[in-house]
Design an enzyme around this catalytic site. Structure first.
Site, PDB file in Angstrom:
ATOM      1  N   ASP A 371      15.608 -48.066 -70.059  1.00  0.00           N
ATOM      2  CA  ASP A 371      15.468 -49.441 -70.545  1.00  0.00           C
ATOM      3  C   ASP A 371      16.746 -50.241 -70.349  1.00  0.00           C
ATOM      4  O   ASP A 371      16.728 -51.474 -70.399  1.00  0.00           O
ATOM      5  CB  ASP A 371      15.130 -49.427 -72.042  1.00  0.00           C
ATOM      6  CG  ASP A 371      13.678 -49.039 -72.276  1.00  0.00           C
ATOM      7  OD1 ASP A 371      12.823 -49.491 -71.510  1.00  0.00           O
ATOM      8  OD2 ASP A 371      13.415 -48.272 -73.217  1.00  0.00           O
ATOM      9  N   ALA A 810      -4.184 -28.517 -88.839  1.00  0.00           N
ATOM     10  CA  ALA A 810      -5.120 -27.732 -88.021  1.00  0.00           C
ATOM     11  C   ALA A 810      -6.174 -28.649 -87.387  1.00  0.00           C
ATOM     12  O   ALA A 810      -6.338 -28.669 -86.180  1.00  0.00           O
ATOM     13  CB  ALA A 810      -5.789 -26.667 -88.868  1.00  0.00           C
ATOM     14  N   GLY A1092     -15.345 -28.788 -91.913  1.00  0.00           N
ATOM     15  CA  GLY A1092     -16.582 -29.479 -92.244  1.00  0.00           C
ATOM     16  C   GLY A1092     -16.518 -30.275 -93.531  1.00  0.00           C
ATOM     17  O   GLY A1092     -17.545 -30.515 -94.163  1.00  0.00           O
ATOM     18  N   GLU A1274     -13.328 -35.632 -93.139  1.00  0.00           N
ATOM     19  CA  GLU A1274     -13.609 -36.089 -91.781  1.00  0.00           C
ATOM     20  C   GLU A1274     -14.116 -37.522 -91.677  1.00  0.00           C
ATOM     21  O   GLU A1274     -13.879 -38.205 -90.690  1.00  0.00           O
ATOM     22  CB  GLU A1274     -14.678 -35.176 -91.156  1.00  0.00           C
ATOM     23  CG  GLU A1274     -14.246 -33.742 -91.046  1.00  0.00           C
ATOM     24  CD  GLU A1274     -15.411 -32.853 -90.654  1.00  0.00           C
ATOM     25  OE1 GLU A1274     -15.465 -32.447 -89.501  1.00  0.00           O
ATOM     26  OE2 GLU A1274     -16.263 -32.571 -91.515  1.00  0.00           O
TER      27      GLU A1274
HETATM   28  C1  LIG Z   1      12.524 -38.171 -76.815  1.00  0.00           C
HETATM   29  C2  LIG Z   1      13.271 -39.086 -75.879  1.00  0.00           C
HETATM   30  C3  LIG Z   1      12.892 -40.399 -75.798  1.00  0.00           C
HETATM   31  C4  LIG Z   1      13.560 -41.251 -74.923  1.00  0.00           C
HETATM   32  N1  LIG Z   1      13.165 -42.560 -74.858  1.00  0.00           N
HETATM   33  C5  LIG Z   1      13.838 -43.419 -74.028  1.00  0.00           C
HETATM   34  C6  LIG Z   1      13.481 -44.774 -73.933  1.00  0.00           C
HETATM   35  O1  LIG Z   1      12.545 -45.241 -74.588  1.00  0.00           O
HETATM   36  N2  LIG Z   1      14.182 -45.557 -73.084  1.00  0.00           N
HETATM   37  C7  LIG Z   1      15.225 -45.077 -72.347  1.00  0.00           C
HETATM   38  O2  LIG Z   1      15.848 -45.831 -71.643  1.00  0.00           O
HETATM   39  N3  LIG Z   1      15.570 -43.805 -72.412  1.00  0.00           N
HETATM   40  C8  LIG Z   1      14.902 -42.957 -73.232  1.00  0.00           C
HETATM   41  N4  LIG Z   1      15.250 -41.646 -73.280  1.00  0.00           N
HETATM   42  C9  LIG Z   1      16.304 -41.183 -72.376  1.00  0.00           C
HETATM   43  C10 LIG Z   1      17.655 -41.243 -73.039  1.00  0.00           C
HETATM   44  O3  LIG Z   1      18.028 -42.549 -73.289  1.00  0.00           O
HETATM   45  C11 LIG Z   1      18.622 -40.616 -72.108  1.00  0.00           C
HETATM   46  O4  LIG Z   1      18.263 -39.257 -72.031  1.00  0.00           O
HETATM   47  C12 LIG Z   1      20.026 -40.713 -72.638  1.00  0.00           C
HETATM   48  O5  LIG Z   1      20.462 -42.016 -72.673  1.00  0.00           O
HETATM   49  C13 LIG Z   1      20.957 -39.878 -71.819  1.00  0.00           C
HETATM   50  O6  LIG Z   1      22.196 -39.802 -72.506  1.00  0.00           O
HETATM   51  P1  LIG Z   1      22.831 -38.428 -72.921  1.00  0.00           P
HETATM   52  O7  LIG Z   1      24.177 -38.732 -73.437  1.00  0.00           O
HETATM   53  O8  LIG Z   1      21.976 -37.682 -73.834  1.00  0.00           O
HETATM   54  O9  LIG Z   1      22.869 -37.708 -71.521  1.00  0.00           O
HETATM   55  P2  LIG Z   1      23.084 -36.207 -71.170  1.00  0.00           P
HETATM   56  O10 LIG Z   1      21.799 -35.463 -71.218  1.00  0.00           O
HETATM   57  O11 LIG Z   1      24.178 -35.643 -71.978  1.00  0.00           O
HETATM   58  O12 LIG Z   1      23.520 -36.377 -69.660  1.00  0.00           O
HETATM   59  C14 LIG Z   1      22.646 -36.936 -68.738  1.00  0.00           C
HETATM   60  C15 LIG Z   1      23.209 -37.023 -67.342  1.00  0.00           C
HETATM   61  O13 LIG Z   1      24.213 -38.021 -67.293  1.00  0.00           O
HETATM   62  C16 LIG Z   1      25.411 -37.506 -66.746  1.00  0.00           C
HETATM   63  N5  LIG Z   1      26.526 -38.099 -67.475  1.00  0.00           N
HETATM   64  C17 LIG Z   1      26.558 -38.354 -68.797  1.00  0.00           C
HETATM   65  N6  LIG Z   1      27.702 -38.986 -69.103  1.00  0.00           N
HETATM   66  C18 LIG Z   1      28.405 -39.085 -67.959  1.00  0.00           C
HETATM   67  C19 LIG Z   1      29.668 -39.641 -67.644  1.00  0.00           C
HETATM   68  N7  LIG Z   1      30.445 -40.202 -68.566  1.00  0.00           N
HETATM   69  N8  LIG Z   1      30.078 -39.578 -66.382  1.00  0.00           N
HETATM   70  C20 LIG Z   1      29.305 -39.012 -65.427  1.00  0.00           C
HETATM   71  N9  LIG Z   1      28.117 -38.493 -65.669  1.00  0.00           N
HETATM   72  C21 LIG Z   1      27.662 -38.534 -66.921  1.00  0.00           C
HETATM   73  C22 LIG Z   1      25.320 -36.012 -66.936  1.00  0.00           C
HETATM   74  O14 LIG Z   1      26.055 -35.360 -65.933  1.00  0.00           O
HETATM   75  C23 LIG Z   1      23.841 -35.758 -66.846  1.00  0.00           C
HETATM   76  O15 LIG Z   1      23.477 -35.564 -65.519  1.00  0.00           O
HETATM   77  C24 LIG Z   1      14.616 -40.765 -74.129  1.00  0.00           C
HETATM   78  C25 LIG Z   1      14.995 -39.437 -74.225  1.00  0.00           C
HETATM   79  C26 LIG Z   1      14.333 -38.589 -75.084  1.00  0.00           C
HETATM   80  C27 LIG Z   1      14.745 -37.158 -75.167  1.00  0.00           C
END
Ligand SMILES: Cc1cc2nc3c(=O)[nH]c(=O)nc-3n(C[C@H](O)[C@H](O)[C@H](O)COP(=O)(O)OP(=O)(O)OC[C@H]3O[C@@H](n4cnc5c(N)ncnc54)[C@H](O)[C@@H]3O)c2cc1C
Ligand code: FES
Ligand code: FES
Length: 1342
Positions: A371, A810, A1092, A1274
Site C-alpha cells: 500500500d 467447530a 443441530g 443455527e
Molecule cells: C498478515 C499481514 C498482513 C499484511 N497486510 C498488508 C497490507 O494490507 N498492506 C501492505 O502494504 N502490506 C501488508 N503486509 C505486508 C507488510 O507490510 C510487509 O510484510 C512489511 O512491511 C515488511 O516489513 P518487515 O520489516 O516485516 O520486513 P521483513 O520481513 O523483516 O523483511 C522483508 C524484506 O525486506 C528486506 N529489508 C528489510 N529492511 C531492509 C533494509 N533496511 N535494507 C534492505 N533490505 C531490507 C529484507 O531483506 C527482506 O527481503 C502484510 C503482512 C502480513 C504478514
C-alpha cells in the site's frame, strides 16, 4: 570486524517479569512455540501462524536509551523469532492477571460482557486491548477499532467484545457520526429502549458498577535490568546459531554494512512479516539472517526543508505517528502525500503487524499489493542506500519497483532511510484501495495518484499514477502520464484518460489472483474518483477553474466506514415470582468466560507433553484425481528424529470404516480423489521435524480422467451420490397452467470454510496395558472418534476413551474428518507405543477438511400478478466432494427447509449431492438450510422485480398463516413468525427508513443504499429419534457438591453453563455447588454428535431426568429435614445406603419422514425470526458498509439470554460472512488457493453493522422442549442474508439509475467484485472483456 562468529551469544529477555536466559537460541524458534512449549505458557494461542488472526497476540516492551522512553506494543508471537527479543520484555495473557491472584479489568470485562464463546481468540483480544491501554488509558473509538482490527473471532460476532472494550473509552466518545441522521446519544432513537426498560422487558446483560477499575499502577514495571543493559552494555554484534539458520544482530551501522558485505544474500529481517511467512508457507530458509537491532541511523527521523527523512527501520506504526504529527503541523498543501499515506496506514494489516513491520521492509519487499509503494512512488520519494563502499541515493520509481538492474539495491547494500518530500501548492495526491474486507486485508487493487497544475490553472503540469495488485509488482501508467501533461482537467480529458489507462495497464485474462474484469474496472473507477477529488480541490483553490461537482456525485468521495458501534438488546425478563436462586432465564456468564480471558482454559494442544511423545504430520495429495505411481519415503526417514512414515499399505485391512462407502479409505493407497486427501503420515520426535520430513516424501502421480470439480462438471458426468431426494406437493404442472406469470432462474452459492479458531487437534496416549488408549481430541463427536479408533486398532470400543474438555470452535467441522485424523494418530501411537500428538496447521486444516457445500439452485416459479406464488419447481445441487460424508443428509435437510417462511401451494423439489474431486464437504451450521433458503428468497426477490411489487409485499402475501401445513404435511403454528415479522418491521421503522433510502438513492448516483426485511423459519429436528437421544450422569458427593456429565460438547455455545443452570434449578442448589469437567466416552457411552441446535435441549432433558431420579430417592430425607443442607442430606443418604449417583436419559424427539411419499413429521418445533438490514454501497468500487441490522427472534423461553443473544449474533455474522465475504478459490486443477486468513476473509470487527439490535419476542410456550426453550445455534445464520438482499436492493437502485430494468441474478457471496460488476456503468462498458473459453482462468467457480 567487531562481530564474532566463533561463539554464540546469550539471549536475554523477560517474560511476565521473569528473566529468560537462552544459551542456544535457535532463530527458527518463534516466540509462540517458545512460550507454549518451553515456558508452558499456553494462554497464547496458535490460530494461523502467519500474522493474520491475532490469536497469538502478546505485548512487547522495549526501552530506548536515546529517548529514555519505554515503548509498549502488541505483536504476533507467531512471527517473532526469539532471537529478535534481546532486551525486550514480553507480556502474555498470563502475565496480566489470573484467577489465582487477580484478574485484570480487561479480562474481567471481556468475560462479563459475554465476549467469549469458545474462548480461543480471547487471550489475543485481551492482549490487543491491554497493549492499547498501556499506551492510552482512555482511547477513542477509532483507536480502539484500529487496535482490534488484527484479531479475528469466529464465534461471537464481535458486538459483545466491542461493548466490553468501549467501557475503557472516553466517556464522551459517542458515535459522533449521525448515521441515518441519528446519533447514539439521541433521545429519540433510544426512546423505545427506555420505554421498554420501564415496562420491565429489557435488562442489561452486565452490571458495570461491579467492574474492577483500570489501575495503571498495578501493571508490571519494565525490568530495571533491561534498562541497565540497554544503557550500559557494550554495543556488540550478537550471533545465534540454529540448526539451519545463523542469526546475526549488528548494533551499529558500520557492523551492519560489514555483515551485509560478507553475506550479501542474507535478508535483513526487521519485522519478519515478509521473511517469516515466506519461511513458513513457502519453505524458503536463508542460511544467514541479518537482523539489525537498535541502529540509530535506521530509526532516525529528520525534518528537512521540503520533507522528511525517515529511517528504514521505523515501524509502520511509528511512521503513522510521525506523519500524523506532520499533518497537524504543516499547511495542508504540503501534506498531500502524508495524508494519502496515512489513509492507507489506517487499514494496512492489523496493529500487531504495523507495530513491527518496517517501512524499509515494505518498500524492499516490493509486494504487488504494497500500500505504500504506489504512494511513495508518486510522491517522488528517494531511497538512501549504504554499503561498506559508501552511500548513494536512488529514486523510488517504476524502475526500482521493477527491480531493473541499475535502479535496484546491490546485494551488499541496505536501505538506510527514505526521503518523503512535502507536496507543493497546486499539487494533489490521493490514495485508493479496495480489498476483500475493509480492514486487515491485502488490497485487490490499490493506487497512488498525483497531479501538479500550472499555477492557478487547471492545466496539468505533471501527473503520475501507480497501481498495485495488477502485476507482480506495483506498476506505473507512464505513457498515460506523458500524454496527459499539458491537458486541461475536464470531462474531455477524463474520457481519453480512461481509454489510455486501460490500454497501458494490461491485465491478461488468466492473471494470477483472478477478478480480471473487476480489476480492470477498478483501474478506471479509481481514476474517476481521483478526477472528482481533484475537481473538488481545484474548485476550492479557485472557483472559476472548474464547475461544481454535480450534487449526486459528491458523496462518492466520502468514506462511509464508521468505527462507531451501537447496540440495543432486548430480552425476556425473569418472572418476579421466580426464586432469586433459580438461574434459569438469567444472563449468566459463560462459566469458562474468565478462564478464556485469562488463558487458563485448556484446549487439546495446551495439554503438557508426555514423556517420549511423538508428533504426527500428514502428507496430502497434490492432485485432484490421479493414480499413485510411487511413494518414496527414504529422504524423510533419513532425517534425524523421524521415527516412521505410515502409508495406506501399513493400514492394510483396517484402512476403512464401516460407516463409509465401500471404496473409501482412511489413507489413499492406489488412487487419490482430491487434493488434500491423506496419503502418508510422518511421525517424528518434534512437530518441526515431522513437518519437515513430510515435505521430503516424494509421491509420483499419474493424472486420471475424468476430473470433476464443479457442480456443472458433475451434472455433465452424471456424478451423484445416491439416493436422489424428491418431494411433490399439490399439483405443480396444473398450477403452472393457471398462473399469470412464470419465471425461471438459478443462483449459485459458494461454499464456506469453518475457520474454527482452534485447528484440528488430537493427542493419543496408549496405556500399554490391555490395549487401552486415551484419546484427547477436539471433536463434536467423541463416539465416532472412539469407533474409528477401535476399528483401526481392532480392539473393542471399551478400550478406547475419548475425552473432550472443550473445543475451540467447530460449527460442524469437527465430526467425521476429526475421527479419521484421530484414528490415524491412534494407529501411530499403537505402532510406536508412544503418545502421539497431531495438530493441523491452518493451511493443512483448510485443505484437508472441506466445509459448507456449494449449491446450485435452479427454479421455475409461477405467480399471479398480485404476487401470490402458486407453483414452484426447484432443484438443488450440492457439491459434496469426494467422500459421501453427510451430503445426502444435507440435501434432505435443505429440501425440507427450502420453504423458509412461505406456504407454496404447489411445490416440487429435487435434491442431488454431486460427487466431485474436491475435499469432502460436510456439516456446517445450518446444514443445507442457509443455501436452500437463499435460493427461495432469491426466487422471491425476482418475483418482486418481475411483478413490480416490493419484495416485502411478496413475502407477506406468501407467508404461512397462523395455523397451516408445510409441503411435507406437518402442521405448523406460524403465529410467532408473523409476530417476529411485524415487530421487526416496527422496531426497524422499516417503511420510514425505506423512504429515506429511496430519497438517498435519488440524490446519489455513485453511492446507493439498500434495505431488506427477511423472515426466517428454522425447523428443529435431527433426522431420527435415535439421533436425539442423550445421556447424563449426576453424582452427589458427601460434602454436598455435585459433579455433572452429559454428552454435549462445549464448543463455545455455553452448553455446560446452561446444563449447570438446569441442575441448579432441578436440585435447587446454587450453581457454584455444581461442577462439570468435560465430556468423555468413559462417562456417557454411545453419545450422538453435538450439533443441530439441540444440544442443550437434549442433554438438559437427560440431566433433568437424572436430577429427578435423585430427588425422588432423596425425597424422604429432604422432607424429614427440609431446612437441612445438601451436605446433611447426602450424608444421611449415605448412612441409609441410598445411591447418590444417577444416570439420566432422553430418548430423542419423535421423528417421522417417509421419503417415498414425501410426507411426515420430521421436526419437533420451529424457530422463527426476522432481520432487517440496511447497507450502503460504493458503485464504483463494490465496497459496502453494513449500516444497521435489527433482529427479532422467537426463542420460546430463553434459558440464558446472554448465551442465546451470543448464538444469534455469532450466527448472524457468520451468515454475513457466507453471503457477502467468504470466498473459496480453486484452480482449474482443483487446488485450493485460499488456505489461510490472508486469502480467505471471515468477518472482522469492521463487518458488524454500526447499529446492531437484537430483541426477543415475549416468552411463549413450546411443547416438548426443556422449559419451553428453543435451540438457537443455527437459525440466525440465515438472517445474515438480510445483508445480501439489502445489497441486492442497493444494486437494483444503481441499475435502475443506469437504465437497466427487470430481473437480474446475483450469486453468493456478494463480494465487492460482484457488487461492482453488477453496477454496470460507462466504466464497466469501457473495459476489455475476454471471450469465455478463449483462456484458462486462474480460478473456477465450484
Ligand atoms: C498478515 C499481514 C498482513 C499484511 N497486510 C498488508 C497490507 O494490507 N498492506 C501492505 O502494504 N502490506 C501488508 N503486509 C505486508 C507488510 O507490510 C510487509 O510484510 C512489511 O512491511 C515488511 O516489513 P518487515 O520489516 O516485516 O520486513 P521483513 O520481513 O523483516 O523483511 C522483508 C524484506 O525486506 C528486506 N529489508 C528489510 N529492511 C531492509 C533494509 N533496511 N535494507 C534492505 N533490505 C531490507 C529484507 O531483506 C527482506 O527481503 C502484510 C503482512 C502480513 C504478514
Ligand atoms: S497465530 Fe499468530 S496471527 Fe494467527
Ligand atoms: S470466542 Fe472468539 S473464536 Fe471462539
Amino acid at each position: 570486524m567487531s562481530f564474532a562468529l566463533n561463539g554464540p551469544s546469550e539471549l536475554l529477555f523477560y517474560v511476565n517479569g521473569r528473566k529468560v536466559l537462552e544459551k542456544n537460541a535457535d532463530p527458527e524458534i518463534m516466540l509462540l512455540s517458545y512460550l507454549r512449549k518451553k515456558l508452558h505458557l499456553t494462554g497464547t494461542k496458535y490460530g494461523c501462524g502467519g500474522g493474520g488472526c491475532g490469536a497469538c497476540t502478546v505485548m512487547i516492551s522495549r526501552y530506548d536509551p536515546g529517548t529514555k522512553k519505554i515503548r509498549h506494543y502488541s505483536a504476533n508471537a507467531c512471527l517473532l523469532s526469539i532471537c529478535s527479543l534481546y532486551g525486550a520484555a514480553v507480556t502474555t495473557v498470563e502475565g496480566i492477571g489470573n484467577t489465582k491472584t487477580r484478574i485484570h479489568p480487561v479480562q474481567e470485562r471481556i468475560a462479563k460482557f459475554h465476549g467469549t464463546q469458545c474462548g480461543f481468540c480471547s487471550p489475543g483480544m485481551v492482549m490487543s486491548l491491554y497493549s492499547l491501554l498501556r499506551n492510552i488509558s482512555k482511547p477513542s473509538m477509532d483507536q480502539l477499532m484500529e487496535a482490534l482490527a488484527g484479531n479475528l473471532c469466529r464465534c461471537t460476532g464481535y458486538r459483545p467484545i466491542v461493548d466490553a472494550c468501549k467501557t475503557f473509552c472516553k466517556a464522551t466518545d459517542c458515535c459522533q457520526s449521525k448515521q441515518n441522521g441519528i446519533c447514539c446519544l439521541d433521545q429519540e432513537e433510544n426512546k423505545l429502549l427506555n420505554s421498554e426498560q420501564e415496562n420491565g422487558a429489557c435488562e442489561k446483560l452486565f452490571q458495570e458498577e461491579e467492574f474492577l477499575p483500570l489501575d495503571p499502577t498495578q501493571e508490571f514495571i519494565f525490568p530495571p535490568e533491561l534498562m541497565i543493559v540497554a544503557e550500559k552494555e557494550l554495543k556488540r554484534t550478537r550471533v545465534f546459531y540454529g540448526e539451519r539458520i545463523t542469526w546475526i544482530s549488528p548494533v551499529t551501522l558500520r557492523d551492519l554494512l560489514e555483515v551485509k558485505a560478507k553475506y550479501p544474500d542474507a535478508p535483513i529481517v526487521m519485522g519478519n512479516t515478509t521473511v517469516g511467512p515466506d519461511m513458513k508457507l513457502k519453505g524458503i530458509f536463508p542460511s544467514v539472517i541479518i537482523s539489525p537491532d537498535g541502529i540509530a541511523e535506521l530509526n532516525a527521523v529528520n525534518y528537512i526543508d521540503n520533507g522528511l527523512t525517515i529511517g528504514a527501520g521505523c515501524s509502520l506504526a511509528q511512521l503513522k505517528d510521525i506523519l500524523t504529527n506532520m499533518v497537524l503541523e504543516l499547511p495542508e498543501e504540503k501534506t498531500q502525500t502524508y495524508q494519502a499515506l496515512l489513509k492507507h496506514l489506517k487499514t494496512l494489516a492489523g496493529s500487531q503487524i504495523r507495530n513491527v513491520a518496517s517501512l524499509g521492509g515494505n518498500i524492499i519487499s516490493r509486494h504487488s499489493t504494497s500500500d505504500l509503494n504506489p504512494l511513495l512512488a508518486v510522491g517522488n520519494c528517494t531511497l538512501n542506500l549504504a554499503s561498506k563502499d559508501g552511500k548513494r541515493q536512488i529514486p523510488l520509481n517504476d524502475q526500482f519497483l521493477m527491480r531493473a538492474r541499475n535502479s535496484d539495491l546491490k546485494p551488499e547494500e541496505i536501505l538506510v532511510s527514505v526521503n518523503i518530500p512535502c507536496s507543493r501548492k497546486w499539487e494533489f495526491v490521493s490514495a485508493f484501495r479496495q480489498a476483500p474486507r475493509q480492514q486487515n486485508a491485502l488490497a485487490i487493487v490499490n493506487s497512488g495518484m498525483r497531479v501538479l497544475f500550472e499555477e492557478n490553472t487547471n492545466i496539468i503540469r505533471d501527473i503520475c499514477i501507480f497501481y498495485g495488485g495488477i502485476g507482480s509488482t506495483t506498476v506505473c501508467a507512464k505513457k498515460f502520464c506523458q500524454k496527459l501533461t499539458g491537458r486541461a482537467w475536464n470531462e474531455d480529458m477524463l474520457g481519453e484518460a480512461c481509454r489510455l489507462i486501460l490500454d497501458e495497464i494490461f491485465l491478461p485474462a488468466s492473471a494470477p489472483g483472478g477478478m480480471v474484469e473487476y480489476k480492470r474496472s477498478l483501474i478506471v473507477s479509481f481514476f474517476f474518483k481521483f478526477y472528482l477529488e481533484v475537481l473538488q480541490n481545484l474548485k476550492i483553490m479557485n472557483p472559476s477553474l472548474c464547475p461544481c461537482l454535480p450534487p449526486e456525485c459528491g458523496s462518492v468521495l466520502e468514506d462511509f466506514h464508521s468505527k462507531h458501534y451501537e447496540s440495543v438488546l432486548r430480552y425476556q425478563k425473569v418472572d418476579t415470582k421466580q426464586s432469586p436462586q433459580d438461574p434459569i432465564g438469567r444472563p449468566i456468564m459463560h462459566l469458562s468466560g474468565i478462564n478464556h480471558a485469562t488463558g487458563e482454559a485448556i484446549y487439546c494442544d495446551d495439554m503438557p507433553a508426555y514423556d517420549q511423545e511423538l508428533f504426527l504430520a500428514f502428507v496430502t495429495s497434490s492432485r485432484a484425481h490421479a493414480k499413485i505411481v510411487s511413494i518414496d519415503t527414504s529422504e524423510a526417514l533419513k532425517l534425524p528424529g523421524v521415527v516412521d512414515v505410515l502409508t495406506g499399505k501399513d493400514l492394510q485391512d483396517v484402512n476403512s470404516f464401516r460407516d463409509f462407502l465401500e471404496n473409501e479409505e482412511l489413507i489413499a493407497t492406489e488412487e487419490v480423489f482430491s487434493v488434500g486427501q491423506l496419503v502418508c503420515a510422518v511421525m517424528a520426535d518434534s512437530d518441526v521435524k515431522a513437518k519437515l520430513a513430510a515435505r521430503l516424501v516424494k509421491i509420483e502421480y499419474c493424472d486420471l480422467e475424468p476430473l470433476i470439480l464443479t457442480i456443472e462438471d458433475a451434472i455433465q458426468h452424471n456424478s451423484f451420490y445416491e439416493p436422489e431426494r424428491k418431494i411433490e406437493y399439490g399439483d405443480v404442472d396444473e398450477a403452472f397452467k393457471t398462473v399469470d406469470q412464470i419465471l425461471e432462474g438459478e443462483i449459485h452459492i459458494g461454499g464456506q470454510e469453518h475457520f474454527y479458531m482452534e485447528t484440528q487437534s488430537m493427542l493419543v496416549v496408549p496405556y500399554g496395558e490391555h490395549k487401552e488408549m486415551d484419546v484427547y481430541v477436539s471433536t463434536q463427536h467423541p463416539k465416532l472418534a472412539q469407533d474409528i479408533v477401535a476399528s483401526i486398532l481392532r480392539v473393542p470400543s471399551n478400550k478406547i476413551m475419548c475425552h473432550v474438555k472443550r473445543v475451540g470452535g467447530a460449527f460442524g467441522g469437527k465430526v467425521s474428518t476429526t475421527g479419521i485424523l484421530a484414528a490415524i494418530t491412534a494407529f501411530a501411537a499403537n505402532r510406536t507405543g508412544c503418545p502421539v500428538r497431531c495438530i493441523l496447521e491452518r493451511g493443512e486444516d483448510i485443505l484437508i477438511t472441506g466445509g459448507r457445500h456449494p449449491y446450485l439452485g435452479k427454479y421455475k416459479v409461477g405467480f399471479m400478478n398480485d404476487g401470490r406464488i402458486m407453483a414452484l419447481d426447484i432443484v438443488h445441487y450440492a457439491n459434496g466432494g469426494f467422500r459421501l460424508d453427510e451430503s445426502i443428509f444435507v440435501i434432505e435437510m435443505g429440501l425440507l427447509k427450502l420453504d423458509n417462511a412461505y406456504k407454496i401451494p404447489n411445490l416440487r423439489c429435487r435434491g442431488l449431492a454431486c460427487k466431485t474431486n474436491l475435499p469432502s464437504n460436510t456439516a456446517f451450521r445450518g446444514f443445507g438450510y442457509p443455501q436452500a433458503a437463499l435460493i427461495t428468497e432469491s426466487c422471491i426477490t425476482k418475483v418482486a422485480a418481475q411483478s413490480g411489487l416490493p419484495p416485502e409485499k411478496i413475502r407477506m402475501i406468501n407467508m404461512y398463516k397462523e395455523m397451516d401445513e408445510t409441503f411435507y404435511k406437518q402442521e405448523i403454528n406460524a403465529s410467532n413468525l408473523i409476530k417476529c415479522w411485524n415487530e421487526c418491521m416496527a422496531i426497524s421503522s422499516y417503511y420510514a427508513r425505506k423512504a429515506m433510502v429511496d430519497d438517498f438513492n435519488k440524490k446519489n448516483y455513485w453511492k446507493k443504499k439498500g434495505i431488506a426485511l427477511i423472515p426466517m423459519k428454522f425447523p428443529i429436528g435431527l433426522g431420527s429419534v435415535a439421533a436425539g437421544q442423550a445421556g447424563a450422569l449426576v453424582h452427589i458427593y458427601l460434602d454436598g457438591s455435585v459433579l455433572v456429565t452429559h454428552c454435549g460438547i462445549e464448543m463455545g455455545q455455553g452448553v455446560h453453563t446452561k446444563m449447570i443452570q438446569v441442575v441448579s434449578r432441578e436440585l435447587g442448589m446454587p450453581m457454584d455447588n455444581i461442577h462439570l469437567r468435560g465430556t468423555s466416552t468413559e462417562t456417557i457411552p454411545n453419545a450422538n454428535a453435538s450439533g443441530g441446535s439441540a444440544v442443550a435441549d437434549l442433554n438438559g432433558m437427560a440431566l433433568q431426568d437424572a436430577c429427578q431420579i435423585l430427588l425422588k430417592r432423596l425425597k424422604p430425607i429432604i422432607s424429614k429435614n427440609p431446612h437441612g443442607t445438601w451436605k446433611e442430606w447426602a450424608q444421611e443418604a449415605f448412612n441409609q445406603s441410598i445411591s447418590l449417583s444417577a444416570t439420566g436419559y432422553f430418548r430423542g424427539y419423535e421423528y417421522e419422514m417417509d421419503w417415498g411419499k414425501g410426507e411426515g413429521h420430521p421436526f419437533t418445533y420451529f424457530v422463527y425470526g426476522t432481520a432487517c438490514s440496511e447497507v450502503e454501497i460504493d458503485c464504483l468500487t463494490g465496497d459496502h458498509k453494513n449500516i444497521r441490522t435489527d433482529i427479532v427472534m422467537d426463542v420460546g423461553c430463553s434459558i440464558n439470554p446472554a448465551l442465546d443473544i451470543g448464538q444469534i449474533e455469532g450466527a448472524f455474522i457468520q451468515g454475513v460472512g457466507l453471503y457477502t465475504l467468504e470466498e473459496l478459490k480453486y484452480s482449474p486443477e482443483g487446488i485450493l488457493y485460499t488456505l489461510g486468513p490472508e486469502q480467505y476473509k471471515i468477518p472482522s470487527f469492521c463487518d458488524i453493522p454500526s447499529e446492531f439490535n437484537v430483541s426477543f419476542l415475549p416468552p411463549s410456550e413450546v411443547a416438548h422442549t426443556l422449559y419451553s426453550s428453543k435451540g438457537l445455534g443455527e437459525s440466525a445464520f440465515f438472517l445474515g442474508s438480510s445483508v445480501f438482499f439489502a445489497l441486492h436492493d442497493a444494486i437494483l437502485a444503481a441499475r435502475q439509475d443506469r437504465g437497466f430494468s427487470g430481473v437480474f441474478t446475483l450469486n453468493s457471496p456478494l463480494t465487492p467484485e460482484k457488487i461492482r460488476m453488477a453496477c454496470e456503468d460507462k466504466f464497466t462498458k469501457m473495459i476489455p472483456k475476454d471471450e469465455p473459453g478463449s483462456y484458462v482462468p486462474w480460478n473456477i467457480c465450484i
